[in-house]
Write a protein that holds these residues in place. Structure first.
Motif, PDB file in Angstrom:
ATOM      1  N   SER A 121       0.814  -1.217   0.000  1.00  0.00           N
ATOM      2  CA  SER A 121       0.000   0.000   0.000  1.00  0.00           C
ATOM      3  C   SER A 121       0.844   1.263   0.000  1.00  0.00           C
ATOM      4  N   ALA A 122       2.162   1.119   0.124  1.00  0.00           N
ATOM      5  CA  ALA A 122       3.048   2.276   0.184  1.00  0.00           C
ATOM      6  C   ALA A 122       3.708   2.521  -1.173  1.00  0.00           C
ATOM      7  N   SER A 123       3.856   3.787  -1.512  1.00  0.00           N
ATOM      8  CA  SER A 123       4.619   4.185  -2.693  1.00  0.00           C
ATOM      9  C   SER A 123       6.054   4.537  -2.330  1.00  0.00           C
ATOM     10  N   ILE A 124       6.257   4.843  -1.038  1.00  0.00           N
ATOM     11  CA  ILE A 124       7.545   5.289  -0.523  1.00  0.00           C
ATOM     12  C   ILE A 124       7.781   4.594   0.817  1.00  0.00           C
ATOM     13  N   ALA A 125       9.041   4.309   1.120  1.00  0.00           N
ATOM     14  CA  ALA A 125       9.432   3.895   2.475  1.00  0.00           C
ATOM     15  C   ALA A 125      10.564   4.794   2.922  1.00  0.00           C
ATOM     16  N   THR A 126      10.583   5.088   4.216  1.00  0.00           N
ATOM     17  CA  THR A 126      11.639   5.912   4.771  1.00  0.00           C
ATOM     18  C   THR A 126      11.893   5.483   6.206  1.00  0.00           C
ATOM     19  N   LEU A 127      12.852   6.131   6.875  1.00  0.00           N
ATOM     20  CA  LEU A 127      13.269   5.707   8.208  1.00  0.00           C
ATOM     21  C   LEU A 127      13.252   6.873   9.184  1.00  0.00           C
ATOM     22  N   CYS A 128      13.291   6.527  10.463  1.00  0.00           N
ATOM     23  CA  CYS A 128      13.337   7.533  11.503  1.00  0.00           C
ATOM     24  C   CYS A 128      14.189   7.022  12.656  1.00  0.00           C
ATOM     25  N   GLU A 129      14.436   7.893  13.633  1.00  0.00           N
ATOM     26  CA  GLU A 129      15.132   7.497  14.852  1.00  0.00           C
ATOM     27  C   GLU A 129      14.470   8.193  16.025  1.00  0.00           C
ATOM     28  N   ALA A 130      14.522   7.554  17.195  1.00  0.00           N
ATOM     29  CA  ALA A 130      13.928   8.146  18.385  1.00  0.00           C
ATOM     30  C   ALA A 130      14.705   9.392  18.799  1.00  0.00           C
ATOM     31  N   ILE A 131      13.983  10.378  19.304  1.00  0.00           N
ATOM     32  CA  ILE A 131      14.595  11.614  19.796  1.00  0.00           C
ATOM     33  C   ILE A 131      14.713  11.522  21.315  1.00  0.00           C
ATOM     34  N   ASP A 132      15.915  11.793  21.828  1.00  0.00           N
ATOM     35  CA  ASP A 132      16.109  11.763  23.277  1.00  0.00           C
ATOM     36  C   ASP A 132      16.621  13.095  23.829  1.00  0.00           C
ATOM     37  N   ASP A 133      16.603  14.135  23.002  1.00  0.00           N
ATOM     38  CA  ASP A 133      17.092  15.443  23.402  1.00  0.00           C
ATOM     39  C   ASP A 133      15.983  16.469  23.200  1.00  0.00           C
ATOM     40  N   PRO A 134      15.542  17.149  24.268  1.00  0.00           N
ATOM     41  CA  PRO A 134      14.448  18.118  24.106  1.00  0.00           C
ATOM     42  C   PRO A 134      14.793  19.253  23.146  1.00  0.00           C
ATOM     43  N   ALA A 135      16.077  19.578  23.009  1.00  0.00           N
ATOM     44  CA  ALA A 135      16.462  20.647  22.080  1.00  0.00           C
ATOM     45  C   ALA A 135      16.169  20.239  20.639  1.00  0.00           C
ATOM     46  N   VAL A 136      16.295  18.949  20.338  1.00  0.00           N
ATOM     47  CA  VAL A 136      16.014  18.465  18.979  1.00  0.00           C
ATOM     48  C   VAL A 136      14.526  18.595  18.667  1.00  0.00           C
ATOM     49  N   LEU A 137      13.682  18.366  19.672  1.00  0.00           N
ATOM     50  CA  LEU A 137      12.243  18.494  19.459  1.00  0.00           C
ATOM     51  C   LEU A 137      11.863  19.898  18.991  1.00  0.00           C
ATOM     52  N   LEU A 138      12.603  20.886  19.456  1.00  0.00           N
ATOM     53  CA  LEU A 138      12.273  22.273  19.130  1.00  0.00           C
ATOM     54  C   LEU A 138      13.115  22.832  17.990  1.00  0.00           C
ATOM     55  N   ASP A 139      14.003  22.015  17.432  1.00  0.00           N
ATOM     56  CA  ASP A 139      14.899  22.464  16.363  1.00  0.00           C
ATOM     57  C   ASP A 139      14.197  22.324  15.011  1.00  0.00           C
ATOM     58  N   PRO A 140      13.943  23.426  14.299  1.00  0.00           N
ATOM     59  CA  PRO A 140      13.255  23.325  13.010  1.00  0.00           C
ATOM     60  C   PRO A 140      14.077  22.629  11.935  1.00  0.00           C
ATOM     61  N   ASN A 141      15.379  22.463  12.149  1.00  0.00           N
ATOM     62  CA  ASN A 141      16.211  21.740  11.180  1.00  0.00           C
ATOM     63  C   ASN A 141      16.086  20.230  11.345  1.00  0.00           C
ATOM     64  N   ALA A 142      15.527  19.794  12.461  1.00  0.00           N
ATOM     65  CA  ALA A 142      15.286  18.368  12.703  1.00  0.00           C
ATOM     66  C   ALA A 142      13.825  18.081  12.380  1.00  0.00           C
ATOM     67  N   VAL A 143      13.594  17.343  11.311  1.00  0.00           N
ATOM     68  CA  VAL A 143      12.218  17.080  10.856  1.00  0.00           C
ATOM     69  C   VAL A 143      11.633  15.940  11.680  1.00  0.00           C
TER      70      VAL A 143
END
Length: 249
Positions: A121-143
Protein backbone atom coordinates in the motif's frame (compact mmCIF):
# COMPACT_ATOMS: atom_id res chain seq x y z
CA UNK A 1 13.88 -8.71 -3.90
CA UNK A 2 15.46 -6.62 -6.62
CA UNK A 3 16.24 -2.95 -6.17
CA UNK A 4 18.29 -0.16 -7.68
CA UNK A 5 20.30 2.42 -5.74
CA UNK A 6 20.58 5.87 -7.30
CA UNK A 7 23.07 8.37 -5.88
CA UNK A 8 22.19 11.93 -7.00
CA UNK A 9 25.46 13.89 -7.07
CA UNK A 10 25.19 17.60 -7.87
CA UNK A 11 28.32 19.68 -8.27
CA UNK A 12 26.75 22.95 -7.12
CA UNK A 13 26.53 23.53 -3.37
CA UNK A 14 26.26 26.91 -1.69
CA UNK A 15 28.23 25.95 1.40
CA UNK A 16 30.58 23.37 -0.13
CA UNK A 17 31.10 23.72 -3.91
CA UNK A 18 32.07 20.52 -5.72
CA UNK A 19 30.96 18.53 -2.67
CA UNK A 20 30.87 15.02 -4.28
CA UNK A 21 34.51 15.46 -5.35
CA UNK A 22 35.86 16.56 -1.98
CA UNK A 23 38.61 14.18 -0.91
CA UNK A 24 38.13 11.98 2.14
CA UNK A 25 41.32 10.03 2.62
CA UNK A 26 42.47 9.07 -0.86
CA UNK A 27 38.99 8.96 -2.41
CA UNK A 28 36.35 11.50 -3.46
CA UNK A 29 33.24 11.59 -1.28
CA UNK A 30 31.03 10.09 -3.98
CA UNK A 31 33.25 7.01 -4.12
CA UNK A 32 32.75 6.40 -0.39
CA UNK A 33 28.97 6.63 -0.87
CA UNK A 34 29.11 4.30 -3.89
CA UNK A 35 31.14 1.73 -1.95
CA UNK A 36 28.69 1.81 0.96
CA UNK A 37 25.74 1.33 -1.38
CA UNK A 38 27.56 -1.57 -3.04
CA UNK A 39 27.70 -3.41 0.30
CA UNK A 40 23.91 -3.75 0.18
CA UNK A 41 22.20 -6.41 -1.96
CA UNK A 42 21.20 -3.85 -4.62
CA UNK A 43 21.41 -5.39 -8.07
CA UNK A 44 22.65 -2.07 -9.46
CA UNK A 45 24.14 1.19 -8.13
CA UNK A 46 24.02 4.25 -10.38
CA UNK A 47 25.42 7.73 -9.80
CA UNK A 48 23.19 10.42 -11.37
CA UNK A 49 25.02 13.68 -11.96
CA UNK A 50 24.84 16.89 -13.95
CA UNK A 51 28.59 17.57 -14.09
CA UNK A 52 31.36 16.19 -16.32
CA UNK A 53 34.00 16.16 -13.56
CA UNK A 54 31.85 13.95 -11.35
CA UNK A 55 31.16 11.61 -14.29
CA UNK A 56 34.89 11.39 -15.02
CA UNK A 57 35.66 10.63 -11.38
CA UNK A 58 33.05 7.85 -11.38
CA UNK A 59 34.57 6.34 -14.52
CA UNK A 60 37.93 6.37 -12.73
CA UNK A 61 36.76 4.15 -9.87
CA UNK A 62 34.43 1.98 -11.95
CA UNK A 63 30.99 3.29 -11.03
CA UNK A 64 28.08 3.34 -13.44
CA UNK A 65 27.12 6.97 -14.02
CA UNK A 66 24.28 8.69 -15.87
CA UNK A 67 24.48 12.30 -16.99
CA UNK A 68 21.16 13.98 -16.17
CA UNK A 69 19.68 17.37 -16.96
CA UNK A 70 21.08 20.28 -14.93
CA UNK A 71 17.72 22.00 -14.40
CA UNK A 72 15.97 19.53 -12.09
CA UNK A 73 14.28 21.35 -9.18
CA UNK A 74 14.92 18.45 -6.79
CA UNK A 75 16.73 15.15 -6.40
CA UNK A 76 13.39 13.35 -6.75
CA UNK A 77 12.93 14.84 -10.23
CA UNK A 78 16.45 13.67 -11.10
CA UNK A 79 15.49 10.14 -10.01
CA UNK A 80 12.43 10.28 -12.25
CA UNK A 81 14.69 10.98 -15.23
CA UNK A 82 16.84 7.96 -14.28
CA UNK A 83 13.74 5.74 -14.03
CA UNK A 84 12.73 6.71 -17.58
CA UNK A 85 16.24 6.43 -18.99
CA UNK A 86 16.58 2.90 -17.58
CA UNK A 87 13.00 2.01 -18.63
CA UNK A 88 12.18 0.57 -15.22
CA UNK A 89 8.89 -1.19 -14.52
CA UNK A 90 6.49 0.85 -12.35
CA UNK A 91 6.89 -1.59 -9.42
CA UNK A 92 10.68 -1.56 -9.49
CA UNK A 93 12.15 -0.28 -6.20
CA UNK A 94 14.58 2.63 -6.33
CA UNK A 95 16.54 3.69 -3.23
CA UNK A 96 17.76 7.27 -3.14
CA UNK A 97 21.09 7.52 -1.31
CA UNK A 98 22.34 11.09 -1.10
CA UNK A 99 25.79 11.76 -2.54
CA UNK A 100 26.91 13.47 0.68
CA UNK A 101 26.41 10.45 2.98
CA UNK A 102 29.86 8.80 3.01
CA UNK A 103 29.16 6.98 6.31
CA UNK A 104 25.70 5.56 5.52
CA UNK A 105 25.36 1.94 6.74
CA UNK A 106 24.48 -0.64 4.10
CA UNK A 107 22.01 -2.18 6.56
CA UNK A 108 19.64 0.79 6.38
CA UNK A 109 19.75 0.83 2.57
CA UNK A 110 18.70 -2.81 2.70
CA UNK A 111 16.07 -2.10 5.35
CA UNK A 112 14.28 0.69 3.50
CA UNK A 113 14.12 -1.35 0.28
CA UNK A 114 12.75 -4.41 2.10
CA UNK A 115 10.16 -2.32 3.94
CA UNK A 116 8.79 -0.97 0.69
CA UNK A 117 8.75 -4.44 -0.88
CA UNK A 118 6.72 -5.77 2.07
CA UNK A 119 4.13 -2.93 2.13
CA UNK A 120 2.16 -2.96 -1.09
CA UNK A 121 0.00 0.00 0.00
CA UNK A 122 3.05 2.28 0.18
CA UNK A 123 4.62 4.18 -2.69
CA UNK A 124 7.54 5.29 -0.52
CA UNK A 125 9.43 3.89 2.47
CA UNK A 126 11.64 5.91 4.77
CA UNK A 127 13.27 5.71 8.21
CA UNK A 128 13.34 7.53 11.50
CA UNK A 129 15.13 7.50 14.85
CA UNK A 130 13.93 8.15 18.38
CA UNK A 131 14.60 11.61 19.80
CA UNK A 132 16.11 11.76 23.28
CA UNK A 133 17.09 15.44 23.40
CA UNK A 134 14.45 18.12 24.11
CA UNK A 135 16.46 20.65 22.08
CA UNK A 136 16.01 18.47 18.98
CA UNK A 137 12.24 18.49 19.46
CA UNK A 138 12.27 22.27 19.13
CA UNK A 139 14.90 22.46 16.36
CA UNK A 140 13.25 23.32 13.01
CA UNK A 141 16.21 21.74 11.18
CA UNK A 142 15.29 18.37 12.70
CA UNK A 143 12.22 17.08 10.86
CA UNK A 144 9.77 15.18 13.03
CA UNK A 145 7.39 12.43 11.87
CA UNK A 146 4.28 10.76 13.30
CA UNK A 147 2.86 7.50 11.97
CA UNK A 148 -0.02 5.12 12.60
CA UNK A 149 -0.16 1.59 14.04
CA UNK A 150 0.79 0.12 10.66
CA UNK A 151 3.81 2.37 10.29
CA UNK A 152 2.20 4.65 7.71
CA UNK A 153 3.14 8.33 7.94
CA UNK A 154 0.49 10.71 9.20
CA UNK A 155 2.55 13.90 8.93
CA UNK A 156 6.06 15.37 8.79
CA UNK A 157 6.88 18.73 10.34
CA UNK A 158 9.69 21.00 11.41
CA UNK A 159 7.63 21.68 14.54
CA UNK A 160 7.41 19.40 17.55
CA UNK A 161 4.72 16.83 16.72
CA UNK A 162 2.82 15.67 18.63
CA UNK A 163 2.88 18.76 20.88
CA UNK A 164 3.15 17.80 24.60
CA UNK A 165 0.59 20.27 25.92
CA UNK A 166 1.44 19.96 29.61
CA UNK A 167 5.22 19.68 29.37
CA UNK A 168 7.51 22.46 30.57
CA UNK A 169 10.36 22.68 28.06
CA UNK A 170 12.18 25.13 30.32
CA UNK A 171 12.87 22.19 32.62
CA UNK A 172 15.37 20.81 30.07
CA UNK A 173 13.81 17.34 30.29
CA UNK A 174 12.18 15.16 27.64
CA UNK A 175 8.39 14.90 27.80
CA UNK A 176 6.88 11.51 28.52
CA UNK A 177 6.24 9.45 25.38
CA UNK A 178 8.11 8.89 22.13
CA UNK A 179 9.11 11.34 19.43
CA UNK A 180 10.82 10.52 16.13
CA UNK A 181 13.22 12.37 13.88
CA UNK A 182 12.90 11.68 10.17
CA UNK A 183 15.99 10.41 8.36
CA UNK A 184 16.29 11.45 4.71
CA UNK A 185 16.69 7.99 3.18
CA UNK A 186 13.93 6.95 0.77
CA UNK A 187 12.87 3.95 -1.28
CA UNK A 188 10.39 4.63 -4.09
CA UNK A 189 8.36 2.63 -6.55
CA UNK A 190 9.36 3.77 -10.02
CA UNK A 191 5.74 4.51 -10.94
CA UNK A 192 5.50 6.95 -8.03
CA UNK A 193 8.48 8.90 -9.37
CA UNK A 194 6.75 9.21 -12.74
CA UNK A 195 3.59 10.53 -11.04
CA UNK A 196 5.49 12.86 -8.73
CA UNK A 197 6.95 15.04 -11.45
CA UNK A 198 3.46 15.81 -12.81
CA UNK A 199 2.30 17.41 -9.54
CA UNK A 200 2.66 21.04 -8.53
CA UNK A 201 4.13 21.78 -5.08
CA UNK A 202 1.51 21.33 -2.36
CA UNK A 203 0.56 24.17 0.01
CA UNK A 204 1.80 22.21 3.05
CA UNK A 205 5.04 21.39 1.25
CA UNK A 206 5.66 25.06 0.50
CA UNK A 207 4.79 26.13 4.04
CA UNK A 208 7.10 23.61 5.77
CA UNK A 209 9.64 23.35 2.94
CA UNK A 210 9.36 19.55 3.06
CA UNK A 211 9.15 17.76 -0.26
CA UNK A 212 7.61 14.56 1.17
CA UNK A 213 4.44 16.46 2.06
CA UNK A 214 3.63 16.63 -1.66
CA UNK A 215 3.21 12.85 -1.63
CA UNK A 216 0.97 12.88 1.45
CA UNK A 217 -1.10 15.71 -0.04
CA UNK A 218 -1.69 13.54 -3.12
CA UNK A 219 -2.79 10.57 -0.98
CA UNK A 220 0.34 8.46 -1.50
CA UNK A 221 1.30 6.07 1.32
CA UNK A 222 4.67 6.51 3.06
CA UNK A 223 5.89 3.69 5.28
CA UNK A 224 8.09 4.71 8.25
CA UNK A 225 10.24 2.49 10.49
CA UNK A 226 12.97 2.99 13.04
CA UNK A 227 16.39 2.53 11.47
CA UNK A 228 18.16 -0.72 12.40
CA UNK A 229 21.50 1.12 12.58
CA UNK A 230 22.54 4.63 13.48
CA UNK A 231 22.64 6.88 10.42
CA UNK A 232 25.35 9.57 10.77
CA UNK A 233 24.60 13.02 9.45
CA UNK A 234 25.58 13.95 5.91
CA UNK A 235 28.23 16.46 4.86
CA UNK A 236 26.76 19.95 4.48
CA UNK A 237 29.57 22.24 5.64
CA UNK A 238 33.39 22.37 5.67
CA UNK A 239 33.20 21.48 9.38
CA UNK A 240 31.15 18.35 8.60
CA UNK A 241 33.69 17.38 5.96
CA UNK A 242 36.60 17.71 8.38
CA UNK A 243 34.78 15.64 11.01
CA UNK A 244 34.14 12.84 8.50
CA UNK A 245 37.77 12.94 7.35
CA UNK A 246 38.90 12.42 10.92
CA UNK A 247 36.45 9.55 11.47
CA UNK A 248 37.51 7.73 8.31
CA UNK A 249 41.21 8.35 9.04
Amino acid sequence: MSFLVVIPARYASTRLPGKPLQQIGSKPMVQHVWKRAGLSSADRVVVATDHDEIAQACAGFGAECLMTRPDHPSGTDRLAEVVDRLELDDEHIVVNVQGDEPLIPAEVIEQVAENLAHHSSASIATLCEAIDDPAVLLDPNAVKVVFDAKGMALYFSRACIPWPRDHDFDSGTMPAGKWYRHLGLYAYRAGFLRRYRTWSPAPLETLESLEQLRALFQGEGIHVAEAVARVPGGVDTPEDLEAVRQLIA
